[in-house]
Every structure is written in structure tokens, then in C-alpha cells.
Design a protein around this motif. Structure first.
Motif, PDB file in Angstrom:
ATOM      1  N   LYS A  90       2.341   2.703   7.263  1.00  0.00           N
ATOM      2  CA  LYS A  90       2.881   3.846   7.693  1.00  0.00           C
ATOM      3  C   LYS A  90       2.675   4.676   6.042  1.00  0.00           C
ATOM      4  O   LYS A  90       3.430   5.332   5.854  1.00  0.00           O
ATOM      5  CB  LYS A  90       4.454   3.737   7.634  1.00  0.00           C
ATOM      6  N   ILE A  91       1.505   4.957   5.990  1.00  0.00           N
ATOM      7  CA  ILE A  91       1.024   5.629   4.695  1.00  0.00           C
ATOM      8  C   ILE A  91       0.244   6.559   5.062  1.00  0.00           C
ATOM      9  O   ILE A  91      -0.425   6.752   6.264  1.00  0.00           O
ATOM     10  CB  ILE A  91       0.209   4.606   3.704  1.00  0.00           C
ATOM     11  N   GLN A  92      -0.379   7.845   4.264  1.00  0.00           N
ATOM     12  CA  GLN A  92      -1.002   9.033   4.340  1.00  0.00           C
ATOM     13  C   GLN A  92      -2.347   8.763   3.688  1.00  0.00           C
ATOM     14  O   GLN A  92      -2.589   8.060   2.726  1.00  0.00           O
ATOM     15  CB  GLN A  92      -0.205  10.046   3.912  1.00  0.00           C
ATOM     16  N   ALA A  93      -3.204   9.508   4.208  1.00  0.00           N
ATOM     17  CA  ALA A  93      -4.745   9.659   3.730  1.00  0.00           C
ATOM     18  C   ALA A  93      -4.916  11.122   3.026  1.00  0.00           C
ATOM     19  O   ALA A  93      -4.262  12.023   3.378  1.00  0.00           O
ATOM     20  CB  ALA A  93      -5.483   9.697   4.930  1.00  0.00           C
ATOM     21  N   TYR A  94      -5.668  11.074   1.980  1.00  0.00           N
ATOM     22  CA  TYR A  94      -6.112  12.238   1.318  1.00  0.00           C
ATOM     23  C   TYR A  94      -7.562  12.390   1.394  1.00  0.00           C
ATOM     24  O   TYR A  94      -8.485  11.206   1.216  1.00  0.00           O
ATOM     25  CB  TYR A  94      -5.940  11.911  -0.322  1.00  0.00           C
ATOM     26  N   ILE A  95      -8.035  13.696   1.499  1.00  0.00           N
ATOM     27  CA  ILE A  95      -9.681  14.030   1.648  1.00  0.00           C
ATOM     28  C   ILE A  95      -9.760  15.408   1.195  1.00  0.00           C
ATOM     29  O   ILE A  95      -8.706  16.150   1.221  1.00  0.00           O
ATOM     30  CB  ILE A  95     -10.034  13.936   3.263  1.00  0.00           C
ATOM     31  N   HIS A  96     -10.981  15.758   0.878  1.00  0.00           N
ATOM     32  CA  HIS A  96     -11.213  17.147   0.483  1.00  0.00           C
ATOM     33  C   HIS A  96     -11.353  17.851   1.688  1.00  0.00           C
ATOM     34  O   HIS A  96     -12.003  17.533   2.701  1.00  0.00           O
ATOM     35  CB  HIS A  96     -12.668  16.888  -0.387  1.00  0.00           C
ATOM     36  N   GLU A  97     -10.959  19.154   1.216  1.00  0.00           N
ATOM     37  CA  GLU A  97     -10.958  20.063   2.450  1.00  0.00           C
ATOM     38  C   GLU A  97     -12.154  20.368   3.242  1.00  0.00           C
ATOM     39  O   GLU A  97     -12.166  20.828   4.147  1.00  0.00           O
ATOM     40  CB  GLU A  97     -10.348  21.565   1.858  1.00  0.00           C
ATOM     41  N   PRO A 113       0.677  -1.291  -0.165  1.00  0.00           N
ATOM     42  CA  PRO A 113      -0.022   0.116  -0.002  1.00  0.00           C
ATOM     43  C   PRO A 113       0.870   1.343   0.124  1.00  0.00           C
ATOM     44  O   PRO A 113       2.002   1.465   0.808  1.00  0.00           O
ATOM     45  CB  PRO A 113      -0.736  -0.011   1.265  1.00  0.00           C
ATOM     46  N   LYS A 114       0.601   2.309  -0.678  1.00  0.00           N
ATOM     47  CA  LYS A 114       1.141   3.626  -0.913  1.00  0.00           C
ATOM     48  C   LYS A 114       0.441   4.710  -0.306  1.00  0.00           C
ATOM     49  O   LYS A 114       0.937   5.837   0.220  1.00  0.00           O
ATOM     50  CB  LYS A 114       1.595   3.756  -2.144  1.00  0.00           C
ATOM     51  N   ALA A 115      -0.934   4.629  -0.362  1.00  0.00           N
ATOM     52  CA  ALA A 115      -1.643   5.740   0.098  1.00  0.00           C
ATOM     53  C   ALA A 115      -3.260   5.363   0.321  1.00  0.00           C
ATOM     54  O   ALA A 115      -3.561   4.378  -0.157  1.00  0.00           O
ATOM     55  CB  ALA A 115      -1.514   6.874  -0.636  1.00  0.00           C
ATOM     56  N   VAL A 116      -3.807   6.164   1.069  1.00  0.00           N
ATOM     57  CA  VAL A 116      -5.541   5.923   1.194  1.00  0.00           C
ATOM     58  C   VAL A 116      -6.136   7.176   0.603  1.00  0.00           C
ATOM     59  O   VAL A 116      -5.866   8.339   1.083  1.00  0.00           O
ATOM     60  CB  VAL A 116      -5.715   5.982   2.750  1.00  0.00           C
ATOM     61  N   LEU A 117      -7.173   6.882  -0.392  1.00  0.00           N
ATOM     62  CA  LEU A 117      -7.854   8.036  -0.840  1.00  0.00           C
ATOM     63  C   LEU A 117      -9.279   7.832  -0.495  1.00  0.00           C
ATOM     64  O   LEU A 117      -9.781   7.097  -0.729  1.00  0.00           O
ATOM     65  CB  LEU A 117      -7.777   8.195  -2.316  1.00  0.00           C
ATOM     66  N   LYS A 163     -13.118   9.120  16.332  1.00  0.00           N
ATOM     67  CA  LYS A 163     -12.413  10.339  16.430  1.00  0.00           C
ATOM     68  C   LYS A 163     -11.149   9.906  15.974  1.00  0.00           C
ATOM     69  O   LYS A 163     -10.334   9.593  16.698  1.00  0.00           O
ATOM     70  CB  LYS A 163     -12.374  10.736  17.963  1.00  0.00           C
ATOM     71  N   LEU A 164     -10.870  10.220  14.586  1.00  0.00           N
ATOM     72  CA  LEU A 164      -9.807   9.853  14.160  1.00  0.00           C
ATOM     73  C   LEU A 164      -8.730  10.761  13.895  1.00  0.00           C
ATOM     74  O   LEU A 164      -9.148  11.931  14.158  1.00  0.00           O
ATOM     75  CB  LEU A 164     -10.024   9.295  12.496  1.00  0.00           C
ATOM     76  N   ASN A 165      -7.656  10.425  13.435  1.00  0.00           N
ATOM     77  CA  ASN A 165      -6.368  11.318  13.421  1.00  0.00           C
ATOM     78  C   ASN A 165      -6.611  12.101  11.901  1.00  0.00           C
ATOM     79  O   ASN A 165      -7.189  11.405  10.933  1.00  0.00           O
ATOM     80  CB  ASN A 165      -4.949  10.807  13.194  1.00  0.00           C
ATOM     81  N   PRO A 166      -6.418  13.492  11.894  1.00  0.00           N
ATOM     82  CA  PRO A 166      -6.656  14.079  10.913  1.00  0.00           C
ATOM     83  C   PRO A 166      -5.925  13.649   9.547  1.00  0.00           C
ATOM     84  O   PRO A 166      -4.700  12.974   9.645  1.00  0.00           O
ATOM     85  CB  PRO A 166      -5.892  15.515  11.118  1.00  0.00           C
ATOM     86  N   ALA A 167      -6.482  13.815   8.395  1.00  0.00           N
ATOM     87  CA  ALA A 167      -5.603  13.357   7.154  1.00  0.00           C
ATOM     88  C   ALA A 167      -4.589  14.268   6.875  1.00  0.00           C
ATOM     89  O   ALA A 167      -4.501  15.589   7.199  1.00  0.00           O
ATOM     90  CB  ALA A 167      -6.602  13.600   6.104  1.00  0.00           C
ATOM     91  N   GLU A 168      -3.222  13.667   6.419  1.00  0.00           N
ATOM     92  CA  GLU A 168      -2.238  14.510   6.173  1.00  0.00           C
ATOM     93  C   GLU A 168      -2.275  15.347   4.812  1.00  0.00           C
ATOM     94  O   GLU A 168      -1.351  16.013   4.813  1.00  0.00           O
ATOM     95  CB  GLU A 168      -1.049  13.263   5.890  1.00  0.00           C
ATOM     96  N   ASP A 213      -6.087   2.345  11.575  1.00  0.00           N
ATOM     97  CA  ASP A 213      -5.255   0.854  11.489  1.00  0.00           C
ATOM     98  C   ASP A 213      -4.757   0.875  10.297  1.00  0.00           C
ATOM     99  O   ASP A 213      -3.462   0.480  10.234  1.00  0.00           O
ATOM    100  CB  ASP A 213      -6.363  -0.268  11.632  1.00  0.00           C
ATOM    101  N   ILE A 214      -5.007   1.251   9.246  1.00  0.00           N
ATOM    102  CA  ILE A 214      -4.552   1.091   8.158  1.00  0.00           C
ATOM    103  C   ILE A 214      -3.211   2.071   7.887  1.00  0.00           C
ATOM    104  O   ILE A 214      -2.167   1.574   7.440  1.00  0.00           O
ATOM    105  CB  ILE A 214      -5.547   1.232   6.835  1.00  0.00           C
ATOM    106  N   ARG A 215      -3.387   3.133   8.326  1.00  0.00           N
ATOM    107  CA  ARG A 215      -2.389   4.136   8.209  1.00  0.00           C
ATOM    108  C   ARG A 215      -1.371   3.694   9.142  1.00  0.00           C
ATOM    109  O   ARG A 215      -0.074   3.738   8.779  1.00  0.00           O
ATOM    110  CB  ARG A 215      -2.620   5.463   8.635  1.00  0.00           C
ATOM    111  N   LYS A 216      -1.562   3.077  10.256  1.00  0.00           N
ATOM    112  CA  LYS A 216      -0.506   2.626  11.199  1.00  0.00           C
ATOM    113  C   LYS A 216       0.067   1.466  10.716  1.00  0.00           C
ATOM    114  O   LYS A 216       1.482   1.237  10.973  1.00  0.00           O
ATOM    115  CB  LYS A 216      -1.196   2.427  12.794  1.00  0.00           C
ATOM    116  N   GLU A 217      -0.518   0.523  10.184  1.00  0.00           N
ATOM    117  CA  GLU A 217       0.070  -0.728   9.808  1.00  0.00           C
ATOM    118  C   GLU A 217       0.878  -0.707   8.484  1.00  0.00           C
ATOM    119  O   GLU A 217       1.930  -1.181   8.479  1.00  0.00           O
ATOM    120  CB  GLU A 217      -1.046  -1.764   9.290  1.00  0.00           C
TER     121      GLU A 217
END
Length: 209
Positions: free
Chosen positions: A72-79, A48-52, A103-108, A66-70
Motif C-alpha cells: 500500500k505504498i506509492q511510486a515516484y517518477i520523473h514527469e 516499505p514506505k515508497a518506490v523510487l 501496462k502498469l498503473n500510473p505513478a502517484e 505487485d509491490i505497491r499492492k502488497e
């Protein structure tokens, strides 16, 4: 490239995994059952390279941390939905799962406006398709001939608009002006249910004809 569809959780929201020739992948909307998703990725020997995220309702984000931690990838979301990941009243978990609010961590990475993006070697068009929620987006991969539409457009149906920020008129406009203008043979990979095509929905979707 090829894609896999995994319906996850009690809402059976579709998580998609898009894989290139190097067996690298993007993960779309990891909604729940992180261990099931991790097991699938392990069995397929993917990297995995990123989460969209197409949007930030609870059934599309539940396994995100969980997926970001497993991996070590970043997430993308609309502003417009950047705050939803950390706010249970916005992402719907306060309403639907009050005993386990999200209550998740903010998107990178925060996306803004329609544009062509390249994420870890994957090239696609970011299309704003609000209506189901204010920050709903679709991801169009021309090379693949497919669009990941989230909960905007389904096979013979459309997304609900009775949740906070929903707007039926806006959703219909988004679909007709942003999605139905894609090539007819484009595969529509929806947030719930089976895949369809732009041609089929243009001709047979009762909400659009």
C-alpha cells in the motif's frame, strides 16, 4: 542507513532497498520477481514506505504494481516518463517481451526539476540525468555517501542510448556535469552490475576519459 542490492529478472536489473534505523525502507526500481523481493523484505522485517524509479524501462518496473499492492505504498517518477508505465511501446516491453506487455498503473507522484526532496523521512537530492532515457534521474543521498544512478553510469561503462528517447551526447553531458561533480568517494549504485565510485569512474571509465 544501509542498502541492499537485489538483481532481479532475466535482465538482472538491480533493485535496491535503502533502510533506516527504524527498519523502514525505500525501494528503488523493482524490476521483476516480486515474490523474491517480498520474501527478502519479510525476512529482514522491513517496512516499505515508497518506490523510487530511476526510469521506466521494463526491466526496472516489472514488479512495481505487485509491490505497491502488497505494501500500500506509492511510486515516484520523473514527469518525462510518467506515461511510460502505461505504454508498452515506450517502456520497451512491446519490443523485448511482446507476449507480456507491461501496462502498469500510473505513478502517484510525478517529479519535476532538480530539487531536494523528503520522502517518508528519507532526505535526498533529485538529479536529472537524461540520455539513457528522457526522464532518467539519479538519487543522491549525502548522508549515505551514495548515488542511485539507474542506467546512466555503470562500473567502467555507461547506459545504452539506442532505445527510444536515448541520446549519447546528452548522457555523456549528464554524467560529466551531474554525477562526476559529486564527491570522489561517493558510491555509485548502478542499475546493472557492481557498485563503483565517482573517483574510479572519473579515472578509469573508458567512455569518460
Amino acid at each position: 542507513m544501509k542498502w541492499f542490492q537485489l538483481p532481479l529478472g532475466s535482465f538482472q536489473a538491480n533493485c535496491y532497498i535503502l533502510v533506516n534505523r527504524q527498519k523502514e525502507c525505500l525501494i528503488f526500481d523493482p524490476g521483476d520477481e516480486s515474490q523474491k523481493l517480498i520474501q527478502f523484505i519479510t525476512e529482514k522485517e522491513l517496512t516499505p514506505k515508497a518506490v523510487l524509479l530511476t526510469h521506466a524501462h521494463l526491466d526496472h518496473i516489472g514488479a512495481l504494481d505487485d509491490i505497491r499492492k502488497e505494501y500500500k505504498i506509492q511510486a515516484y517518477i520523473h514527469e518525462k516518463e510518467a506515461d511510460w508505465l502505461i505504454d508498452p511501446s515506450l517502456n520497451g516491453s512491446k519490443l523485448f517481451t511482446p507476449n507480456s506487455p507491461l501496462k502498469l498503473n500510473p505513478a502517484e507522484n510525478i517529479m519535476k526539476g532538480e530539487q531536494t526532496l523528503s520522502v517518508k523521512g528519507f532526505d535526498f537530492e533529485l538529479i536529472e540525468t537524461p540520455g539513457h532515457s528522457p526522464g532518467s534521474v539519479s538519487y543522491y543521498f549525502k548522508e549515505l555517501g551514495a548515488v542511485f544512478s539507474g542506467d546512466a553510469l555503470f562500473s567502467r561503462s555507461i547506459g545504452r542510448t539506442d532505445l527510444p528517447g536515448g541520446n549519447h551526447k546528452q548522457l555523456i553531458q549528464s554524467i560529466k556535469t551531474k554525477l562526476l561533480t559529486l564527491p570522489n568517494n561517493t558510491i555509485v549504485l548502478s542499475g546493472h552490475g557492481p557498485s563503483t565510485t565517482i573517483r574510479e569512474e572519473s579515472r578509469e571509465n573508458p567512455f569518460l576519459v
